[in-house]
Design an enzyme around this catalytic site. Sequence first.
Site, short mmCIF file in Angstrom:
data_model
loop_
_atom_site.label_atom_id
_atom_site.label_comp_id
_atom_site.label_asym_id
_atom_site.label_seq_id
_atom_site.Cartn_x
_atom_site.Cartn_y
_atom_site.Cartn_z
CG ASP A 145 15.74 -14.77 67.08
OD1 ASP A 145 14.55 -14.87 67.23
OD2 ASP A 145 16.75 -14.84 67.67
CE1 TYR A 204 18.93 -23.06 66.43
CE2 TYR A 204 18.87 -24.35 68.31
CZ TYR A 204 18.23 -23.71 67.35
OH TYR A 204 16.73 -23.37 67.44
#
Length: 291
Positions: free
Chosen positions: A56, A109
Amino acid sequence: MKRTALKIAYIGTHFHGFQRQPNLRTVEEELIYHLRKLDYIDDLKASRFRIAGRTDAGVHSLGNVISFQSEKEVRVNQINNSLPDDIQIIAWAPVRFGFKPRYADMRWYRYILFEDDLDIDLLRKTAEVFKGTHNFTNFTKRKQKTTRRTIEDVVISQPIIDENERNKNNDFAHLNKTYNPIFVDIYGESFLWNMVRKMIRVLLDVNYGKLTIEDLERLLNPKEGEPRAYIKVVEPENLILMDIEYDGIKFRYDDYACERFRRYLADNLFNFQKTYSTTESMLKSLYDLTE
C-alpha cells in the site's frame, strides 16, 4: 533469453503504493519505465513481467520481488543508476522460465509500534492466537475467493535502550517514549489485502482492553453467513516488507547496491535528526521563555 528475479528495496513515503495507477507515482511504474528505458523489456506480456505482491501507499520494502525475461544480461547497478534513490535493486537471481514471484514459500513483514503503555507480555500472548491456519475474512479489505491463510510465526521484540541516552533530556521525557519501539515480525506464505495492518490493530485493541483474546478467536473463526467485522487498519508508514523467500532460489545480494541504499537511508536519517534537533531546540526555548 534469460529470466531474472530482482529483489527491490524502497521507501514508500513518496509512492502511491506498488501497483501501477494512472497519473500517480508508484513503485511498479518506476520499475517498468526504467527497465524499458534501458532496453531490458519492451512489451510486458512478451517479457512475462511479474510481481510478488502489492504494498500500500506509504509501506516500505527491503525484499519485494519482480521477475521478467530479457535478451539482455541484467546489470543491477546499471538499473540502479537510472532508478530514483528511493527505489533500488539490492539482489538478483536467475530463475526458471515458469517462475512466478507471487507463489512464495515465505513472506516476512515487520510492523514497528511506538504507542505508549504497551504490555509486551500481553502482546505476545495475543500474537500466539494468530499462529496457525485461520479464516482471515475479517482481516481483509475486500471479499476474496479464499480467505484461509497460515501464519507461521509472530515474533514480538523490543530493542534494548541505553539508559544514558534515555536520560539525556529529562525535561522531555514525554518525547523520549517514541524511542522505545516494539517490533512485530509476522511470517506467512501469503497475506490478504490489509491483513497485516488489521492484525496489528487487533493486537493494540487487546492491549488497551478494547477487545479480549476471546474476541480475537471469534474474529478468526466467523460463523457462516455472519457479516464481516469492521477492523480499522493502522498507519502504513510503520510497515516494512522485510523479505520474500522461494524454495530453491538463492538471491545474490550486490554489495555496492546495498551500500548505496544504506547511504541513502543514512542521509535520510541525518536529515530527520536535523529536523528533530531544530524542533527540540524551539520547544526547549519556548519553555525557557515562559519560565
